[in-house]
Write a protein that holds these residues in place. Structure first.
Motif, PDB file in Angstrom:
ATOM      1  N   VAL A 150      58.810  27.932  -1.435  1.00 33.90           N
ATOM      2  CA  VAL A 150      60.232  27.714  -1.175  1.00 33.90           C
ATOM      3  C   VAL A 150      61.048  28.789  -1.887  1.00 33.90           C
ATOM      4  O   VAL A 150      60.921  28.969  -3.103  1.00 33.90           O
ATOM      5  CB  VAL A 150      60.685  26.314  -1.646  1.00 33.90           C
ATOM      6  CG1 VAL A 150      62.155  26.085  -1.309  1.00 33.90           C
ATOM      7  CG2 VAL A 150      59.818  25.224  -1.029  1.00 33.90           C
ATOM      8  N   ASP A 185      64.921  30.074  -2.668  1.00 37.41           N
ATOM      9  CA  ASP A 185      66.286  29.615  -2.799  1.00 37.41           C
ATOM     10  C   ASP A 185      67.227  30.597  -2.111  1.00 37.41           C
ATOM     11  O   ASP A 185      67.224  31.776  -2.431  1.00 37.41           O
ATOM     12  CB  ASP A 185      66.592  29.563  -4.301  1.00 37.41           C
ATOM     13  CG  ASP A 185      67.769  28.723  -4.620  1.00 37.41           C
ATOM     14  OD1 ASP A 185      67.651  27.504  -4.466  1.00 37.41           O
ATOM     15  OD2 ASP A 185      68.792  29.283  -5.036  1.00 37.41           O
ATOM     16  N   TYR A 222      70.605  29.440  -1.365  1.00 38.34           N
ATOM     17  CA  TYR A 222      71.834  28.658  -1.273  1.00 38.34           C
ATOM     18  C   TYR A 222      73.101  29.494  -1.418  1.00 38.34           C
ATOM     19  O   TYR A 222      74.169  29.074  -1.018  1.00 38.34           O
ATOM     20  CB  TYR A 222      71.818  27.497  -2.263  1.00 38.34           C
ATOM     21  CG  TYR A 222      72.177  27.839  -3.692  1.00 38.34           C
ATOM     22  CD1 TYR A 222      73.418  27.518  -4.204  1.00 38.34           C
ATOM     23  CD2 TYR A 222      71.256  28.469  -4.521  1.00 38.34           C
ATOM     24  CE1 TYR A 222      73.748  27.819  -5.512  1.00 38.34           C
ATOM     25  CE2 TYR A 222      71.578  28.764  -5.829  1.00 38.34           C
ATOM     26  CZ  TYR A 222      72.816  28.439  -6.326  1.00 38.34           C
ATOM     27  OH  TYR A 222      73.132  28.743  -7.617  1.00 38.34           O
ATOM     28  N   GLY A 260      68.851  28.500   6.865  1.00 37.53           N
ATOM     29  CA  GLY A 260      67.603  27.941   6.366  1.00 37.53           C
ATOM     30  C   GLY A 260      66.568  27.939   7.469  1.00 37.53           C
ATOM     31  O   GLY A 260      66.897  27.686   8.629  1.00 37.53           O
ATOM     32  N   THR A 291      65.829  28.197   1.988  1.00 38.74           N
ATOM     33  CA  THR A 291      66.812  27.116   2.050  1.00 38.74           C
ATOM     34  C   THR A 291      68.066  27.583   2.776  1.00 38.74           C
ATOM     35  O   THR A 291      68.294  28.773   2.944  1.00 38.74           O
ATOM     36  CB  THR A 291      67.199  26.629   0.634  1.00 38.74           C
ATOM     37  OG1 THR A 291      67.890  27.676  -0.045  1.00 38.74           O
ATOM     38  CG2 THR A 291      65.987  26.191  -0.151  1.00 38.74           C
ATOM     39  N   GLU A 295      72.079  24.882  -0.316  1.00 37.47           N
ATOM     40  CA  GLU A 295      70.914  24.056  -0.617  1.00 37.47           C
ATOM     41  C   GLU A 295      70.010  24.820  -1.583  1.00 37.47           C
ATOM     42  O   GLU A 295      69.675  25.970  -1.338  1.00 37.47           O
ATOM     43  CB  GLU A 295      70.163  23.732   0.680  1.00 37.47           C
ATOM     44  CG  GLU A 295      68.990  22.820   0.498  1.00 37.47           C
ATOM     45  CD  GLU A 295      68.334  22.464   1.820  1.00 37.47           C
ATOM     46  OE1 GLU A 295      68.057  21.278   2.015  1.00 37.47           O
ATOM     47  OE2 GLU A 295      68.107  23.373   2.634  1.00 37.47           O
ATOM     48  N   THR A 296      69.608  24.192  -2.663  1.00 37.18           N
ATOM     49  CA  THR A 296      68.759  24.856  -3.647  1.00 37.18           C
ATOM     50  C   THR A 296      67.291  24.617  -3.338  1.00 37.18           C
ATOM     51  O   THR A 296      66.932  23.662  -2.641  1.00 37.18           O
ATOM     52  CB  THR A 296      69.047  24.354  -5.074  1.00 37.18           C
ATOM     53  OG1 THR A 296      68.664  22.981  -5.160  1.00 37.18           O
ATOM     54  CG2 THR A 296      70.510  24.547  -5.447  1.00 37.18           C
ATOM     55  N   ALA A 297      66.459  25.467  -3.885  1.00 34.91           N
ATOM     56  CA  ALA A 297      65.008  25.276  -3.758  1.00 34.91           C
ATOM     57  C   ALA A 297      64.607  23.959  -4.412  1.00 34.91           C
ATOM     58  O   ALA A 297      63.739  23.241  -3.904  1.00 34.91           O
ATOM     59  CB  ALA A 297      64.269  26.456  -4.387  1.00 34.91           C
ATOM     60  N   THR A 339      66.213  21.174  -4.552  1.00 37.14           N
ATOM     61  CA  THR A 339      66.500  20.067  -3.638  1.00 37.14           C
ATOM     62  C   THR A 339      65.398  19.927  -2.586  1.00 37.14           C
ATOM     63  O   THR A 339      64.920  18.830  -2.311  1.00 37.14           O
ATOM     64  CB  THR A 339      67.855  20.286  -2.934  1.00 37.14           C
ATOM     65  OG1 THR A 339      68.858  20.441  -3.930  1.00 37.14           O
ATOM     66  CG2 THR A 339      68.211  19.131  -2.025  1.00 37.14           C
ATOM     67  N   VAL A 340      64.991  21.049  -2.024  1.00 33.55           N
ATOM     68  CA  VAL A 340      63.939  21.034  -0.996  1.00 33.55           C
ATOM     69  C   VAL A 340      62.616  20.588  -1.605  1.00 33.55           C
ATOM     70  O   VAL A 340      61.884  19.774  -1.029  1.00 33.55           O
ATOM     71  CB  VAL A 340      63.808  22.424  -0.329  1.00 33.55           C
ATOM     72  CG1 VAL A 340      62.601  22.483   0.588  1.00 33.55           C
ATOM     73  CG2 VAL A 340      65.081  22.758   0.434  1.00 33.55           C
TER      74      VAL A 340
END
Length: 169
Positions: A50, A52, A54, A61, A74, A78-80, A82-83
């Motif tokens: 993943v 990032d 964001y 994404g 992402t 959206e941050t890594a 969060t994923v």
């Protein structure tokens, strides 16, 4: 259950100094994808990497398969983390999930989901060791400069070539 490793890509790149070894960040990402693809092929571990993105304006994404691993960028905002949290919570019932991140709060979160945590340095050492052992297990073949061609020919072929050479004299 199948092993699954979810990796915070930039976290691994920066903690291992891969960004300094590459010409730019895109090159560092490609090198990491290639390295992890080798590791996945040798171990049978499923890898989700993943990155990032964001802060990328208008970033939608996306996920792709590259070198046998899943690479996720992402979306904007959206941050890594969060994923990774979402994936670890969702996949823990079907896989043995490990998460590679140096972020302490992220480690605590994924441990709460039942995932294992692996510090980036330890994981990178593991990857390097697996690849090194594989390379050492491959038998070496003498390069042409290390032996003469005639030494690698069968007796029958050497005789035929010698007879051909004599007929030209």
């Amino acid at each position: 259950m199948r092993e699954l490793t979810i990796i915070d890509g930039y976290n691994l790149i920066f903690t291992q100094g891969l960004d300094r070894e590459a010409t730019d960040l895109a090159h560092a990402r490609e090198r990491l994808v290639n390295l992890l693809g080798q590791y996945a092929a040798l171990t049978g571990t499923e890898i989700i990497l993943v990155f990032d993105a964001y802060r990328v304006k208008g970033g939608k994404g996306h996920a792709t398969r590259q070198d046998g691993i899943t690479v996720i960028f992402t979306a904007e905002g959206e941050t890594a983390d969060t994923v990774i949290e979402r994936l670890s919570a969702h996949l823990i019932n079907r896989h043995t999930v490990s998460v590679v991140t140096a972020d302490w709060s992220e480690q605590r979160m994924v441990i709460g989901h039942g995932a294992l945590r692996i510090p980036p340095r330890a994981f990178y050492q593991q990857v390097a060791e697996v690849i090194k052992r594989h390379q050492e297990s491959i038998p070496t073949v003498p390069r042409p400069a290390e032996s003469y061609l005639e030494e690698r020919l069968t007796e029958e072929i050497r005789n035929a070539l010698e007879n051909w050479r004599r007929s030209k004299d």
